[in-house]
Each structure stands twice: as structure tokens, then as C-alpha cells.
Write an enzyme that holds these catalytic residues in place. Structure first.
Site, PDB file in Angstrom:
ATOM      1  N   GLY A  93      12.027  11.020  45.846  1.00 33.08           N
ATOM      2  CA  GLY A  93      12.615  12.090  46.653  1.00 33.08           C
ATOM      3  C   GLY A  93      12.196  12.078  48.104  1.00 33.08           C
ATOM      4  N   GLY A 147      11.959   9.801  38.397  1.00 32.04           N
ATOM      5  CA  GLY A 147      10.968   9.462  37.374  1.00 32.04           C
ATOM      6  C   GLY A 147      11.202   8.099  36.759  1.00 32.04           C
ATOM      7  N   LYS A 165      -1.656  11.523  46.100  1.00 23.72           N
ATOM      8  CA  LYS A 165      -2.774  11.226  45.209  1.00 23.72           C
ATOM      9  C   LYS A 165      -2.692   9.832  44.580  1.00 23.72           C
ATOM     10  CE  LYS A 165      -3.680  16.040  43.855  1.00 23.72           C
ATOM     11  NZ  LYS A 165      -3.802  16.969  42.709  1.00 23.72           N
ATOM     12  N   ARG A 209      25.405  13.752  43.186  1.00 26.50           N
ATOM     13  CA  ARG A 209      25.351  13.150  41.847  1.00 26.50           C
ATOM     14  C   ARG A 209      26.720  13.147  41.178  1.00 26.50           C
ATOM     15  NH1 ARG A 209      19.578  15.469  39.429  1.00 26.50           N
ATOM     16  NH2 ARG A 209      18.253  14.149  40.736  1.00 26.50           N
TER      17      ARG A 209
END
Length: 400
Positions: A354, A377, A198, A41
Site C-alpha cells: 500500500g 498480503g 519494523k 478494483r
């Protein structure tokens, strides 16, 4: 999406002698001793710093790091390790400034790192007075932290309301361009792969993408719930039976627009969630009650791979099997290679998340994917169709 960019301001000479405040994502992983274990990063954020420095600006850089308590700066929360690494990479001294909200001394050609912004009281709640203080520090604000674009915080949103000039840094600009190309103006056919444990965590993504894509591929536990919805046996596989109706709604959306969600013809079924568990390749309707599905089978992988090779645009979020265990890695590897091959033939591919990035590294296709998203996110929320606050304010302030 139209936004001002730091690159265009630098090229026009608009940064010379100006105070430039850059919000980066320098939230790097560290070990127990506080040492950086992966500086990716930091490396990715260097182009923004170099742009501003080479244009003759006085440069201030900040980021969050970890999850500090607002109003309290501890050594564990300090950006000192980040500043030291930036200094090593740029070959210069990079001072760290604490208590910076009320003022910073920095001259043209200098670079300083402003301490962990989330230690400032009011940062996370985007306190308006704090945002005004931030804005007073600079002539130009650049957001280069797409990973935090889904958060309306002081340094990602508030400052952009009041800074004289607002723009996107190179990373942010690339991300906006890539996501726009993939979902707002895609080259058809548009295929999306959405996988995960999920359905509940990605139901909004599935529903939104179903409205846009020509083909939707699902994998992992998500696939198991879709298999239930289609009437296939799944044994003791991870699934969410209470969301079968929601899966059917997604299938209906696709069917009404002539899009498809290909079901597997074969799967890899195992007796337990372990690499050394007894496992076999079987037809999709042959899964026994004491087995769990941990990957798509080779015939399915070939079918899906061939479909992806003819796509014009591919959005990839999630491995289709438990690729960390070799017996269940075949499906994800086949899709990774198919996406890479399609990209080499002219398709535009974007991947994010990820586990997806890990799979890309494992199967060695990093250089054969058009764009790999830097935001976890934020990438997911974009796929959900949500407006990202930090991007929205950049659009609002474009050319202002």
C-alpha cells in the site's frame, strides 16, 4: 509457474455456452454512507468479465466485501453497490443473487453478481461440502483475485479442487507472470528494496530475498535496526534492538554470496516526527541522541539511485523515508525516479504494498514501472517465499 488461463480458453472457443464462475477482488473502499470511494478494483476486474461474456459464457462473479459475519447478510455487506458500478461500466443490468450456494439461474450472455461470499457459512474455513456446492454451479472456475491468493478459502481454493476446468483470470495470470519473472527467472543484477517501520514484520522477506538478490536496499525503521547492527548511532529513531542479531544474519547471508546491503553515508535527522520539526542532513555517524532518522540523505539517495539504474530486475516494497512529509520525501522520490529510469532502459520492475503504491502515485512514476502488484498480503507472502494456496491449486489443476 504453469497455469491454465481464461484468455486461452476464450480464444479456443471453450467458454461458449459454459457456466463460468469468476472469483474477483471487489473489496472496494466505501464511505460511511456505503458509497464506493475508489473503483480501481472493479475496473481492474472488468477484463475477465468481458472475456467470458464475449466468448458466449453464462457468467457468475463473486467477491468478499468488508468483514461480514458468516451466515448473516446485512445491507452493509451487500455487493449491490459493486454490481451497480459494474453495470454502469459495462452498460448493462447486473442482477445480484443472494443465497446462491444451492443454485443460480444464469444464461449464456448474462452476468450476475453472487452476494458477498464471506457471508456463506464455511467460506473462510474452506468447508469441503460448501466447496463442492460451489463447483457444481459451474463448468469453468476462474480465479482473478490475486489479493486473496494467500488465503485457502471456499471461493479461492476449495472450489478449484472440484470444478471441471480451473484457470487464472487476466489479473491473476499477469501477477503470476510478473512475480515469476522477478524472482524465479530474473534478469541480473537483481535488486530489492524492502522498507517499513519494523524488521519483525518483514524479517522472513529479508531472509528470503537475501538468498536471491545481488543487492538489498533497506529503509525506514528497518534501516535503523540495520544501522544499530552495524554500530552506527541512531539517536531516538524507531528501531528493534532485540533483532540486531537477526539483521546480522541477513548481512552474513548476503556477504557469503557476494551480495551487498549498502549503508547510508548521510541521513535526514529530525527532533520530532513532524513535518515542521527542526531537521538537518548529517553524516550517518553524526545523529544526536535527541534526533530521529526519517529519511536517507541526498548523497545516499544518489548512490542508491545510481546502483538501481544498472539493475536488470528491481523488486520494490516500501518507501525509504517518511515520504508523506515533504522534508523526508527526497530519498523515496530519488529511488522512484531511478527505478523508472532503469525500467525505461530495459530493466523489469515490480512494486507492491500500500505505501509503495501511494509513493508511486505521489511521485508520478506509475506508467514507468513494469508491473504494480494488486495484492498486498499475497505479494508480501510471495516475497517471503511462501507457496500461495490459490496459486498452488491453479498449478495443480493446470490442463486438467
Amino acid at each position: 509457474m504453469q497455469v491454465n488461463t481464461l484468455e486461452s480458453l476464450a480464444k479456443s472457443g471453450s467458454l461458449a455456452g459454459k457456466r463460468v464462475f469468476i472469483r474477483c477482488d471487489l473489496n472496494v473502499p466505501r464511505n460511511e454512507e456505503g458509497q464506493i470511494t475508489n473503483d480501481a478494483r472493479i475496473v481492474a476486474s472488468l477484463p475477465a468479465m468481458r472475456l467470458a461474456l464475449e466468448a458466449g459464457a453464462a457468467v457468475m462473479v463473486t467477491s468478499h466485501l468488508g468483514r461480514p459475519k458468516e451466515g448473516v447478510l446485512t445491507p452493509a455487506d451487500s455487493l449491490k453497490c459493486v454490481a451497480d458500478r459494474i453495470g454502469e461500466l459495462l452498460g448493462r443490468e447486473v442482477p445480484v443473487v443472494a443465497g446462491w450456494a444451492d443454485g443460480v439461474e444464469v444464461k449464456p450472455g448474462e452476468l450476475v453478481v453472487l452476494e458477498n461470499c464471506r457471508c456463506n457459512e464455511g467460506e473462510k474455513k474452506c468447508n469441503d461440502e460448501l466447496a463442492k456446492k460451489y463447483a457444481a454451479l459451474c463448468d469453468v472456475y476462474a480465479n482473478d483475485a490475486f489479493g486473496t491468493a494467500h488465503r485457502a478459502e471456499g471461493t479461492t481454493y476449495g472450489i478449484a479442487k472440484y470444478a471441471p476446468v480451473v484457470c487464472a483470470g487476466p489479473l491473476m495470470a499477469k501477477e503470476i507472470d510478473a512475480l515469476t519473472q522477478a524472482l524465479e527467472a530474473p534478469k541480473r543484477p537483481l535488486a530489492a528494496i524492502v522498507a517499513g517501520s519494523k524488521v519483525s514484520t518483514k524479517l522472513t522477506i529479508l531472509s528470503n530475498l537475501a538468498e536471491k538478490v545481488d543487492q538489498l536496499i533497506v529503509g525506514g525503521g528497518i534501516l535503523n535496526t540495520f544501522l544499530l547492527a552495524a554500530g552506527h548511532p541512531i539517536g531516538k529513531s524507531l528501531a528493534e534492538p532485540d533483532l540486531v542479531d537477526e539483521c546480522r544474519k541477513v548481512l552474513d547471508i548476503l556477504a557469503k554470496k557476494g551480495a551487498t546491503l549498502p549503508m547510508p553515508v548521510d541521513v535526514v535527522a529530525a527532533k520530532a516526527f513532524a513535518a515542521d520539526a527542526p531537521h538537518r542532513i548529517c553524516g550517518v555517524d553524526e545523529v544526536a541522541e535527541d534526533e530521529m532518522i526519517l529519511d536517507v540523505g541526498p548523497k545516499t539517495a544518489e548512490i542508491l539511485g545510481n546502483a538501481l539504474k544498472s539493475a536488470g530486475t528491481i523488486v520494490w516494497n516500501g518507501p525509504v523515508g517518511v515520504f508523506e512529509m515533504k522534508p523526508y520525501a527526497g530519498g523515496t522520490e530519488a529511488l522512484a525516479n531511478a527505478i523508472a529510469e532503469a525500467t525505461e532502459k530495459g530493466a523489469f520492475s515490480i512494486a507492491g504494498g500500500g505505501d509503495t503504491v501511494s509513493a508511486i502515485d505521489v511521485f508520478g512514476v506509475k506508467d514507468r514501472i513494469s508491473y504494480i502488484s494488486t495484492g498486498g498480503g499475497a505479494f508480501l507472502e510471495f516475497l517471503e517465499g511462501k507457496k500461495l494456496p490459490a496459486v498452488a491449486i491453479l498449478e495443480e489443476r493446470a490442463d486438467k
